[in-house]
Scaffold this motif. Structure first.
Motif, PDB file in Angstrom:
ATOM      1  N   VAL A 125       0.845  -1.196   0.000  1.00 28.35           N
ATOM      2  CA  VAL A 125       0.000   0.000   0.000  1.00 28.35           C
ATOM      3  C   VAL A 125       0.877   1.241   0.000  1.00 28.35           C
ATOM      4  CG1 VAL A 125      -1.809   1.267   1.211  1.00 28.35           C
ATOM      5  CG2 VAL A 125      -1.789  -1.231   1.282  1.00 28.35           C
ATOM      6  N   THR A 126       0.557   2.190  -0.866  1.00 31.99           N
ATOM      7  CA  THR A 126       1.263   3.470  -0.897  1.00 31.99           C
ATOM      8  C   THR A 126       0.253   4.608  -0.858  1.00 31.99           C
ATOM      9  OG1 THR A 126       2.749   4.896  -2.192  1.00 31.99           O
ATOM     10  CG2 THR A 126       1.318   3.406  -3.418  1.00 31.99           C
ATOM     11  N   ASN A 127       0.704   5.776  -0.380  1.00 31.69           N
ATOM     12  CA  ASN A 127      -0.188   6.930  -0.228  1.00 31.69           C
ATOM     13  C   ASN A 127      -0.132   7.895  -1.412  1.00 31.69           C
ATOM     14  OD1 ASN A 127      -1.318   6.333   2.347  1.00 31.69           O
ATOM     15  ND2 ASN A 127       0.629   6.882   3.286  1.00 31.69           N
ATOM     16  N   ALA A 128       0.376   7.449  -2.518  1.00 32.99           N
ATOM     17  CA  ALA A 128       0.361   8.223  -3.766  1.00 32.99           C
ATOM     18  C   ALA A 128       1.094   9.555  -3.652  1.00 32.99           C
ATOM     19  CB  ALA A 128      -1.077   8.462  -4.231  1.00 32.99           C
ATOM     20  N   GLN A 129       2.289   9.521  -3.053  1.00 32.41           N
ATOM     21  CA  GLN A 129       3.137  10.706  -2.991  1.00 32.41           C
ATOM     22  C   GLN A 129       4.533  10.449  -3.545  1.00 32.41           C
ATOM     23  OE1 GLN A 129       2.297  14.090  -1.776  1.00 32.41           O
ATOM     24  NE2 GLN A 129       0.426  13.053  -2.430  1.00 32.41           N
ATOM     25  N   PHE A 130       4.774   9.227  -4.029  1.00 28.73           N
ATOM     26  CA  PHE A 130       6.099   8.868  -4.540  1.00 28.73           C
ATOM     27  C   PHE A 130       5.959   8.210  -5.919  1.00 28.73           C
ATOM     28  CE2 PHE A 130       6.419   8.970   0.048  1.00 28.73           C
ATOM     29  CZ  PHE A 130       7.586   9.684   0.264  1.00 28.73           C
ATOM     30  N   PRO A 131       5.665   8.986  -6.951  1.00 29.07           N
ATOM     31  CA  PRO A 131       5.429   8.408  -8.283  1.00 29.07           C
ATOM     32  C   PRO A 131       6.649   7.699  -8.861  1.00 29.07           C
ATOM     33  CG  PRO A 131       5.564  10.813  -8.397  1.00 29.07           C
ATOM     34  CD  PRO A 131       5.487  10.457  -6.950  1.00 29.07           C
ATOM     35  N   GLU A 132       7.847   8.240  -8.645  1.00 26.24           N
ATOM     36  CA  GLU A 132       9.040   7.601  -9.204  1.00 26.24           C
ATOM     37  C   GLU A 132       9.293   6.246  -8.557  1.00 26.24           C
ATOM     38  OE1 GLU A 132      10.761   8.433 -11.841  1.00 26.24           O
ATOM     39  OE2 GLU A 132       9.312  10.063 -12.082  1.00 26.24           O
ATOM     40  N   GLU A 133       9.055   6.157  -7.270  1.00 32.58           N
ATOM     41  CA  GLU A 133       9.240   4.884  -6.576  1.00 32.58           C
ATOM     42  C   GLU A 133       8.227   3.846  -7.053  1.00 32.58           C
ATOM     43  OE1 GLU A 133       9.552   7.774  -5.313  1.00 32.58           O
ATOM     44  OE2 GLU A 133      11.561   7.761  -4.418  1.00 32.58           O
ATOM     45  N   ILE A 134       7.019   4.298  -7.404  1.00 30.74           N
ATOM     46  CA  ILE A 134       6.013   3.373  -7.943  1.00 30.74           C
ATOM     47  C   ILE A 134       6.474   2.834  -9.290  1.00 30.74           C
ATOM     48  CG2 ILE A 134       3.657   3.208  -8.843  1.00 30.74           C
ATOM     49  CD1 ILE A 134       2.783   5.175  -6.719  1.00 30.74           C
ATOM     50  N   ARG A 135       7.044   3.698 -10.124  1.00 31.90           N
ATOM     51  CA  ARG A 135       7.517   3.254 -11.442  1.00 31.90           C
ATOM     52  C   ARG A 135       8.673   2.261 -11.308  1.00 31.90           C
ATOM     53  NH1 ARG A 135       6.509   8.915 -12.541  1.00 31.90           N
ATOM     54  NH2 ARG A 135       4.768   9.118 -14.014  1.00 31.90           N
ATOM     55  N   LYS A 136       9.527   2.464 -10.299  1.00 30.78           N
ATOM     56  CA  LYS A 136      10.683   1.587 -10.126  1.00 30.78           C
ATOM     57  C   LYS A 136      10.336   0.286  -9.409  1.00 30.78           C
ATOM     58  CE  LYS A 136      13.849   5.542  -9.803  1.00 30.78           C
ATOM     59  NZ  LYS A 136      14.761   6.286  -8.884  1.00 30.78           N
ATOM     60  N   LEU A 137       9.155   0.207  -8.848  1.00 31.92           N
ATOM     61  CA  LEU A 137       8.778  -0.964  -8.069  1.00 31.92           C
ATOM     62  C   LEU A 137       8.603  -2.184  -8.967  1.00 31.92           C
ATOM     63  CD1 LEU A 137       7.916  -1.959  -5.196  1.00 31.92           C
ATOM     64  CD2 LEU A 137       5.553  -1.448  -5.889  1.00 31.92           C
ATOM     65  N   GLY A 138       9.184  -3.316  -8.554  1.00 31.95           N
ATOM     66  CA  GLY A 138       9.027  -4.567  -9.293  1.00 31.95           C
ATOM     67  C   GLY A 138       7.644  -5.168  -9.071  1.00 31.95           C
ATOM     68  N   PRO A 139       7.365  -6.323  -9.679  1.00 29.47           N
ATOM     69  CA  PRO A 139       6.043  -6.944  -9.561  1.00 29.47           C
ATOM     70  C   PRO A 139       5.715  -7.326  -8.115  1.00 29.47           C
ATOM     71  CG  PRO A 139       7.302  -7.931 -11.351  1.00 29.47           C
ATOM     72  CD  PRO A 139       8.258  -7.088 -10.572  1.00 29.47           C
ATOM     73  N   VAL A 140       4.504  -6.994  -7.700  1.00 32.61           N
ATOM     74  CA  VAL A 140       3.959  -7.446  -6.417  1.00 32.61           C
ATOM     75  C   VAL A 140       2.632  -8.132  -6.705  1.00 32.61           C
ATOM     76  CG1 VAL A 140       5.083  -5.650  -5.051  1.00 32.61           C
ATOM     77  CG2 VAL A 140       2.827  -5.213  -6.027  1.00 32.61           C
ATOM     78  N   THR A 141       2.157  -8.882  -5.742  1.00 36.70           N
ATOM     79  CA  THR A 141       0.891  -9.590  -5.958  1.00 36.70           C
ATOM     80  C   THR A 141      -0.242  -8.614  -6.213  1.00 36.70           C
ATOM     81  OG1 THR A 141       1.690 -11.287  -4.437  1.00 36.70           O
ATOM     82  CG2 THR A 141      -0.638 -11.347  -5.026  1.00 36.70           C
ATOM     83  N   GLN A 142      -0.284  -7.556  -5.401  1.00 34.73           N
ATOM     84  CA  GLN A 142      -1.332  -6.551  -5.581  1.00 34.73           C
ATOM     85  C   GLN A 142      -0.831  -5.220  -5.036  1.00 34.73           C
ATOM     86  OE1 GLN A 142      -5.532  -7.721  -5.809  1.00 34.73           O
ATOM     87  NE2 GLN A 142      -5.797  -6.655  -3.884  1.00 34.73           N
ATOM     88  N   LEU A 143      -0.932  -4.188  -5.863  1.00 34.13           N
ATOM     89  CA  LEU A 143      -0.431  -2.862  -5.496  1.00 34.13           C
ATOM     90  C   LEU A 143      -1.603  -1.921  -5.228  1.00 34.13           C
ATOM     91  CD1 LEU A 143       1.883  -0.828  -5.148  1.00 34.13           C
ATOM     92  CD2 LEU A 143       1.812  -0.458  -7.635  1.00 34.13           C
ATOM     93  N   TYR A 144      -1.594  -1.331  -4.038  1.00 26.33           N
ATOM     94  CA  TYR A 144      -2.659  -0.417  -3.610  1.00 26.33           C
ATOM     95  C   TYR A 144      -2.192   1.034  -3.674  1.00 26.33           C
ATOM     96  CZ  TYR A 144      -5.421  -4.186  -1.398  1.00 26.33           C
ATOM     97  OH  TYR A 144      -6.177  -5.296  -1.147  1.00 26.33           O
ATOM     98  N   VAL A 145      -3.128   1.922  -3.996  1.00 28.36           N
ATOM     99  CA  VAL A 145      -2.917   3.351  -3.842  1.00 28.36           C
ATOM    100  C   VAL A 145      -4.092   3.902  -3.046  1.00 28.36           C
ATOM    101  CG1 VAL A 145      -2.935   5.574  -5.004  1.00 28.36           C
ATOM    102  CG2 VAL A 145      -1.491   3.758  -5.882  1.00 28.36           C
TER     103      VAL A 145
END
Length: 757
Positions: A537-557
């Motif tokens: 789960v992320t709070n939608a304040q780090f867009p670059e980190e979201i782009r760099k994130l590898g595959p997860v089972t389920q990604l929340y915003v």
């Protein structure tokens, strides 16, 4: 006038009828009195003058007598310790009280300022002074503050800074009144002259533009009303990275030591000694200089120390010193008109020299700071005070910035009383789910945070960093130790207890912002290697980190609001550009191929009327699922003003979801979990042949991850690759309302309402 005197004497001295023998004697007496009265009348001017001279002599004698008995200001014997000899014995005169007591005012939002006020009060009492602690919300400055001027009481103000640099609720009225008083001519500039005070502000330097604003303002407003600052303002910093002493508690402790020292000096009527080398004779006492110098870094060059002390003298001198020393110097500074030109030239030259010297010192200080920054070791995120607070809340802390805690749904499913909404929506086994985070820090301070803002905040990683394998190892060990505590607990099913010891799912959503952890990808890979699914789960304040994130089972915003104003109001983000970051995070989510989720938290009267805006945001991020959940009320919190009135009923959540779904062409309502007050909207691509496939095939997902890594990330994993069929009891509209029929629903007995007790 003469006739009047004669008539009066005649009335008092007239003869009594029948006493003829005394007529001659009375007549003689009458003539004598008349002659005496006439003599006084002629000499009346001399009599008047004599009386006036006598009165003047008496007044002069009394005045001189008082001045002779009054002690001199520059006496080497303090008033409080002056001794005289009476009747051949050494006797001590009655002491003149310099400090009658200390009154500590606090304005607190989370209770920290109140706690510090109590600690300071205990310390002052140990010095034998009466002390009173006052909550500013219960104090009327309009009626009472002026009384402190002549009371010989030291007033201490301990106030915190809240959202956007505003005072917290308890101090709001006091600050408003004080600010108005500084601009109201009816009070005057000397309204609080004689009031002695000190200020300690509480803030967080992460909010750069509003750091300790309230403390600074109160200090300024009191000074503008001619109150006397007894010491430099103290500032406590919640940001452990930039805190001068490592934590806000350490900042307060250092300030308290200086305050108590200054208080003792005031009780003894000690005055600051001046070396003559400072501006207009304004300098700190030796005790204050010693305390300040000892707190400086020993490695700092001498010229930087001199610069710092000079800046302190220029901008942080006490108003008590300013009102005395300046007037004395100005009175003595009489310059002949013909010398004025030379004086001005000398002043200009000295000013230019000082400016050049300061500029050179600033360059040296900057170079020193840069060099020090390169070699300085980062601090730990978890301070001792934070560790104690989180431990009391049930956290098992890992290293210097991570933690794990047992979810209540894990406990529930161990006892066969049902799982969480993720069990209903996606088929996880709640008793095998580990809730953890690699970063306790967050970039938001949401009003509905169920952690009551005990975790630190920050916009970037600036702390000491632990290795991912260490975090995972200790997280699993701590989770298993928490599960072991349920062994033998009535109702715990033996089979589920054994399963619970083997972690299968990991919810990276405990607290804080997991994606801030620089090695988050490494941690996710390690989890997958252990066949553990990942829900991040992320709070939608780090867009670059979201782009760099590898595959997860389920990604929340987390999408807590749909407009800029409401997002600022609800999430209270630290970033100035929080709205562009929010939108960029949604766009980054749209590029992800694995399962993505919007998580909407409904807060009644805050964000339930923004349907069209929510629909627009969904078009940006194109999530696979939209979870809509009513806010959970976690009890009263000083950090939030939410009440039960802000919690929507389940029927209200259903109504909101139905309206939202009508605005979305590619989505439908899929599942429901009534006892979590949560509903799932799913993309129609998960509806195959009229049946919903929102569940996850976890074993197949692990196979896909393995192939992904073996192919160096070239093989794409899509959300449809690992979906599984949703059972009928989990669907929206089913009679079970999302409760697994395998378990037994446990309803608590209605407790007696004691709110009025």
């Amino acid at each position: 006038m003469r006739e009047l005197v004669s008539l009066v004497l005649l009335c008092f001295c007239r003869p009594v009828c029948g006493d003829e023998r005394s007529d001659v004697h009375i007549f003689d007496t009458w003539n004598s009195l008349q002659n005496y009265a006439l003599s006084l009348w002629h000499l009346r001017h001399y009599v008047y003058s004599t009386i006036v001279v006598a009165i003047g002599v008496w007044v002069a004698v009394e005045f001189l007598s008082k001045n002779h008995n009054k002690p001199k200001e520059d006496s080497i014997v303090p008033k409080v310790a002056k001794e005289v000899i009476q009747n051949g014995h050494l006797a001590q005169e009655e002491k003149e009280v310099q400090v009658a007591g200390v009154k500590i005012f606090f304005g607190s939002q989370t209770g920290t300022a109140e706690r510090f006020a109590t600690i300071l009060a205990d310390a002052v009492q140990k010095h034998g002074l009466p002390v009173e602690v006052v909550d500013l919300k219960e104090y009327d400055p309009d009626e009472n503050l002026v009384d402190e001027v002549d009371s010989k009481t030291i007033c201490v103000f301990m106030v915190s800074t809240y959202t956007d640099g505003q005072p917290n609720k308890s101090a709001a009225w006091f600050c408003k009144w004080l600010e108005d008083a500084t601009h109201d001519f009816r009070y005057g500039k000397t309204y609080l002259k004689g009031l002695r005070y000190a200020v300690f502000g509480l803030g967080n330097s992460v909010y750069v533009n509003h750091y300790n604003t309230v403390g600074k303002n109160i200090d300024m407003w009191l000074w503008m009303l001619s109150a006397s600052r007894i010491m430099t303002r103290g500032e406590g910093d919640c940001n452990v990275v930039k805190s001068k002493h490592g934590s806000i508690e350490a900042d307060f402790s250092e300030w308290q030591t200086t305050f108590l020292s200054r208080l003792q000096a005031l009780c003894k009527e000690e005055k600051n000694e001046c070396s003559g080398n400072c501006k207009k004779g304004k300098c700190k006492s030796k005790a204050e200089k010693h305390n300040e110098e000892s707190s400086q870094n020993e490695e700092m060059p001498e010229e930087i120390k001199d610069y710092s002390s000079e800046e302190e003298e220029l901008f942080e001198t006490t108003s008590e010193e300013e009102s005395g020393a300046e007037d004395e110097n100005e009175a003595a500074s009489v310059i002949d008109l013909e010398d004025l030109g030379n004086v001005m030239n000398n002043m200009k030259q000295a000013k230019e020299e000082r400016a050049a010297a300061k500029k050179a010192v600033r360059r040296k200080a900057s170079k020193y700071a840069i060099g020090k920054k390169e070699i300085a070791e980062p601090r730990e995120m978890i301070t001792p005070a934070l560790r104690n607070a989180l431990t009391k809340q049930g956290y098992r802390l890992i290293g210097s910035h991570s933690g794990v805690k047992l979810c209540r749904w894990t406990k529930s499913m161990l006892r066969g009383r049902g799982g969480c909404y993720k069990h209903t929506f996606y088929g996880i086994e709640s008793h095998r789910c580990m809730e953890t985070t690699p970063s306790l820090a967050c970039a938001n301070k949401c009003v509905f945070c169920w952690r009551h803002h005990t975790n630190p905040v920050g916009t970037e990683w600036r702390w000491k960093m632990d290795e991912a394998d260490t975090i995972l190892k200790e997280a699993i060990e701590n989770h298993q130790n928490l599960i072991k505590q349920f062994k033998g607990v009535p109702g715990v099913q033996a089979e589920r207890f054994e399963e619970g010891m083997m972690v299968k799912h990991c919810a990276l959503s405990l607290v804080g912002e997991p994606i801030m952890y620089p090695k988050i990808n490494q941690l996710v890979k390690l989890l997958h290697h252990k066949k553990i699914s990942t829900f991040l789960v992320t709070n939608a304040q780090f867009p670059e980190e979201i782009r760099k994130l590898g595959p997860v089972t389920q990604l929340y915003v987390s999408v807590d609001a749909s407009t800029k104003d409401s997002l600022k109001k609800i999430d209270r983000p630290l970033f100035k550009d929080f709205w562009p970051r929010f939108l960029e995070s949604l766009k980054a989510l749209a590029d992800k191929k694995q399962r993505t989720v919007y998580r909407l938290t409904l807060v009644k009267a805050w964000n339930v009327d923004e349907l069209r805006s929510y629909a627009d945001l969904i078009e940006i991020g194109k999530p696979d699922f939209i979870e809509v959940k009513g806010v959970t009320y976690c009890g009263e919190s000083s950090a939030s003003n939410l009440t039960m009135a802000n919690v929507p009923w389940h029927e209200e959540v259903v109504y909101f979801v139905q309206q939202l779904a009508d605005l979305l062409t590619d989505y439908e309502i899929a599942c429901e979990h009534e006892h979590s007050n949560c509903i799932l909207i799913a993309h129609k691509k998960f509806k195959v042949n009229g049946e919903w496939w929102t569940w996850i095939d976890y074993d197949h997902f692990q196979d896909l991850i393995k192939d992904y890594e073996e192919n160096n990330g070239t093989k794409i994993i899509s959300a449809e690759d690992y979906m599984a069929k949703t059972p009928t009891w989990a669907l929206f509209g089913a009679k079970q309302r999302g409760f697994d029929p395998v378990d037994t629903r446990f309803l608590r007995k209605k407790k007696k309402d004691i709110s009025g007790c």
